[in-house]
Write a protein that holds these residues in place. Structure first.
Motif, PDB file in Angstrom:
ATOM      1  N   GLN A 189     -18.019   0.521   1.501  1.00 23.29           N
ATOM      2  CA  GLN A 189     -17.642  -0.883   1.384  1.00 23.29           C
ATOM      3  C   GLN A 189     -16.442  -1.048   0.452  1.00 23.29           C
ATOM      4  OE1 GLN A 189     -21.073  -3.512   0.759  1.00 23.29           O
ATOM      5  NE2 GLN A 189     -22.387  -1.897   1.543  1.00 23.29           N
ATOM      6  N   SER A 190     -15.744   0.078   0.208  1.00 19.58           N
ATOM      7  CA  SER A 190     -14.491   0.080  -0.568  1.00 19.58           C
ATOM      8  C   SER A 190     -14.680  -0.393  -2.000  1.00 19.58           C
ATOM      9  CB  SER A 190     -13.414  -0.770   0.134  1.00 19.58           C
ATOM     10  OG  SER A 190     -13.105  -0.220   1.386  1.00 19.58           O
ATOM     11  N   PRO A 212     -10.550   5.057 -15.147  1.00 22.54           N
ATOM     12  CA  PRO A 212      -9.137   4.825 -15.469  1.00 22.54           C
ATOM     13  C   PRO A 212      -8.199   5.832 -14.812  1.00 22.54           C
ATOM     14  CG  PRO A 212     -10.337   5.692 -17.374  1.00 22.54           C
ATOM     15  CD  PRO A 212     -11.352   5.339 -16.347  1.00 22.54           C
ATOM     16  N   LEU A 213      -8.687   7.067 -14.571  1.00 23.12           N
ATOM     17  CA  LEU A 213      -7.822   8.074 -13.957  1.00 23.12           C
ATOM     18  C   LEU A 213      -7.427   7.648 -12.545  1.00 23.12           C
ATOM     19  CD1 LEU A 213      -6.536  10.938 -14.015  1.00 23.12           C
ATOM     20  CD2 LEU A 213      -8.673  11.776 -13.007  1.00 23.12           C
ATOM     21  N   TRP A 214      -8.410   7.270 -11.738  1.00 26.33           N
ATOM     22  CA  TRP A 214      -8.094   6.872 -10.365  1.00 26.33           C
ATOM     23  C   TRP A 214      -7.399   5.521 -10.319  1.00 26.33           C
ATOM     24  CZ3 TRP A 214     -13.192   8.575  -7.450  1.00 26.33           C
ATOM     25  CH2 TRP A 214     -13.156   9.968  -7.276  1.00 26.33           C
ATOM     26  N   GLU A 215      -7.614   4.703 -11.360  1.00 25.33           N
ATOM     27  CA  GLU A 215      -6.864   3.446 -11.427  1.00 25.33           C
ATOM     28  C   GLU A 215      -5.394   3.731 -11.694  1.00 25.33           C
ATOM     29  OE1 GLU A 215      -7.599  -1.094 -12.936  1.00 25.33           O
ATOM     30  OE2 GLU A 215      -8.573   0.538 -14.053  1.00 25.33           O
ATOM     31  N   ASP A 216      -5.108   4.705 -12.584  1.00 28.96           N
ATOM     32  CA  ASP A 216      -3.724   5.115 -12.837  1.00 28.96           C
ATOM     33  C   ASP A 216      -3.069   5.681 -11.589  1.00 28.96           C
ATOM     34  OD1 ASP A 216      -3.853   4.330 -15.475  1.00 28.96           O
ATOM     35  OD2 ASP A 216      -4.263   6.338 -16.256  1.00 28.96           O
ATOM     36  N   GLY A 218      -3.659   4.660  -8.675  1.00 24.99           N
ATOM     37  CA  GLY A 218      -3.519   3.586  -7.699  1.00 24.99           C
ATOM     38  C   GLY A 218      -4.548   3.611  -6.591  1.00 24.99           C
ATOM     39  N   LEU A 219      -5.667   4.319  -6.833  1.00 23.84           N
ATOM     40  CA  LEU A 219      -6.688   4.451  -5.800  1.00 23.84           C
ATOM     41  C   LEU A 219      -7.688   3.294  -5.820  1.00 23.84           C
ATOM     42  CD1 LEU A 219      -7.356   8.280  -6.133  1.00 23.84           C
ATOM     43  CD2 LEU A 219      -6.005   7.112  -4.376  1.00 23.84           C
ATOM     44  N   TRP A 220      -7.918   2.729  -6.996  1.00 27.42           N
ATOM     45  CA  TRP A 220      -8.772   1.562  -7.090  1.00 27.42           C
ATOM     46  C   TRP A 220      -8.378   0.739  -8.299  1.00 27.42           C
ATOM     47  CZ3 TRP A 220     -14.134   4.440  -7.742  1.00 27.42           C
ATOM     48  CH2 TRP A 220     -14.191   5.067  -8.991  1.00 27.42           C
ATOM     49  N   LYS A 221      -8.923  -0.466  -8.401  1.00 25.75           N
ATOM     50  CA  LYS A 221      -8.606  -1.355  -9.515  1.00 25.75           C
ATOM     51  C   LYS A 221      -9.895  -2.050  -9.949  1.00 25.75           C
ATOM     52  CE  LYS A 221      -5.433  -5.037 -10.948  1.00 25.75           C
ATOM     53  NZ  LYS A 221      -4.938  -4.247 -12.096  1.00 25.75           N
ATOM     54  N   TYR A 227     -15.119  -1.312  -9.580  1.00 23.44           N
ATOM     55  CA  TYR A 227     -13.856  -0.811  -9.054  1.00 23.44           C
ATOM     56  C   TYR A 227     -13.744  -1.130  -7.563  1.00 23.44           C
ATOM     57  CZ  TYR A 227     -12.974   1.717 -13.374  1.00 23.44           C
ATOM     58  OH  TYR A 227     -12.726   2.038 -14.692  1.00 23.44           O
ATOM     59  N   GLN A 228     -12.633  -1.714  -7.174  1.00 24.28           N
ATOM     60  CA  GLN A 228     -12.353  -2.058  -5.788  1.00 24.28           C
ATOM     61  C   GLN A 228     -11.237  -1.151  -5.283  1.00 24.28           C
ATOM     62  OE1 GLN A 228     -14.108  -5.051  -4.702  1.00 24.28           O
ATOM     63  NE2 GLN A 228     -13.684  -4.289  -2.624  1.00 24.28           N
ATOM     64  N   LEU A 229     -11.465  -0.470  -4.168  1.00 21.96           N
ATOM     65  CA  LEU A 229     -10.465   0.447  -3.646  1.00 21.96           C
ATOM     66  C   LEU A 229      -9.211  -0.293  -3.186  1.00 21.96           C
ATOM     67  CD1 LEU A 229     -12.907   2.406  -3.685  1.00 21.96           C
ATOM     68  CD2 LEU A 229     -12.051   3.347  -1.529  1.00 21.96           C
ATOM     69  N   THR A 230      -8.058   0.281  -3.497  1.00 20.55           N
ATOM     70  CA  THR A 230      -6.789  -0.231  -2.996  1.00 20.55           C
ATOM     71  C   THR A 230      -6.585   0.278  -1.573  1.00 20.55           C
ATOM     72  OG1 THR A 230      -5.592   1.694  -3.812  1.00 20.55           O
ATOM     73  CG2 THR A 230      -5.835  -0.168  -5.338  1.00 20.55           C
ATOM     74  N   GLU A 231      -5.467  -0.064  -0.986  1.00 21.14           N
ATOM     75  CA  GLU A 231      -5.170   0.453   0.360  1.00 21.14           C
ATOM     76  C   GLU A 231      -5.077   1.977   0.327  1.00 21.14           C
ATOM     77  OE1 GLU A 231      -1.791  -0.001   3.891  1.00 21.14           O
ATOM     78  OE2 GLU A 231      -1.893  -1.472   2.267  1.00 21.14           O
TER      79      GLU A 231
END
Length: 267
Positions: A189-190, A212-216, A218-221, A227-231
């Motif tokens: 569900q992303s 924070p690593l995956w947010e940096d 750009g994978l999620w925010k 955390y919500q997945l980005t495109e």
């Protein structure tokens, strides 16, 4: 589905059609009518049986979960009817209600009941993943067992030709399956509530750095709650999910064996 008449099927198969994917969405007549489907469930099932009788193509259908009027009992029946139909495969999709869609307007005006909440959709997803997998690279779990069929097409086809089951592995489900199913359900569900996951099991605390690593990357925010997945994250969702599951294996003390096999040609 009302296009599945013998005259049309004869034309398709004479001209080499060997795979059909059909948007059934639900076998329940009330649910189907609520979302504008013409045929009732019995007619749909009958058409599928007629299509299968040709034995000339692979038949795959789409089912959706979370539709208006689709309770857990209805969803269980949908999945049971899917298995009973004898088709070759199915894709299960979560319902998304978009803000300006006709469905959302109908719900807002009281013409239809609300779609299933996320918690219910998650339970529906979990029930649907217990279907036995079919096809190269398919995997899943059923009755406490986890399985995956060979992901290498030549090896898969060779096993079929030799009358062998093309199994890559078959094993008892992990004692931490409930954690993994929660992760898979959310990631499909992303999204992922990483904090809540860690609160459930303190051994997973060291996974916190992934936030924070995956947010940096750009994978999620983080939206203030989870955390919500980005495109980009949606593109890499399968890889991210696998990383999370392997992390759970390691941190929960499960034995793991990682094998590297070249599957795709691209990097």
């Amino acid at each position: 589905m009302h296009d599945l008449v013998p005259e049309k099927m004869d034309v398709w198969f004479r001209n080499g059609v060997n795979r059909m994917s059909l948007g059934v969405q639900s076998f329940d007549t009330k649910v189907r009518q609520a979302v504008g489907r013409i045929d009732d469930g019995e007619t749909v099932f009958s058409h599928l049986q007629e299509l299968l009788s040709y034995s000339q193509c692979a038949v795959v259908i789409d089912l959706m979960y979370g539709l208006p009027y689709q309770t857990m009992d209805v969803w269980h029946k949908d999945v049971e009817t899917l298995v009973e139909s004898g088709i070759d495969g199915a894709d299960l999709y979560q319902l998304n209600v978009f803000e300006h869609s006709d469905l959302n307007l109908a719900i807002q005006r009281g013409k239809l009941p609300p779609a299933a909440l996320t918690q219910v959709q998650s339970a529906m997803f979990s029930f649907g993943t217990h279907l036995f997998p079919f096809g190269c690279g398919a995997g899943g779990h059923v009755d406490g067992l986890s399985t995956m069929l060979d992901r290498r097409l030549p090896a898969y086809e060779k096993a079929i030709d030799e009358g062998r089951k093309p199994m890559m592995f078959l094993m008892n489900q992990s004692p931490n399956a409930h954690l993994k199913e929660d992760i898979q359900g959310q990631m499909n569900q992303s999204r992922l509530d990483l904090d809540k996951l860690i609160q459930r099991e303190e051994k997973l605390a060291s996974m916190e750095f992934l936030g924070p690593l995956w947010e940096d990357y750009g994978l999620w925010k983080h939206n203030g709650y989870l955390y919500q997945l980005t495109e980009a994250g949606q593109f890499w969702q399968v890889n991210m999910t696998q990383t999370l599951l392997e992390s759970v294996n390691h941190l929960m003390g499960e034995e793991t064996e990682i094998q590297h096999r070249r599957i795709a040609a691209q990097g």
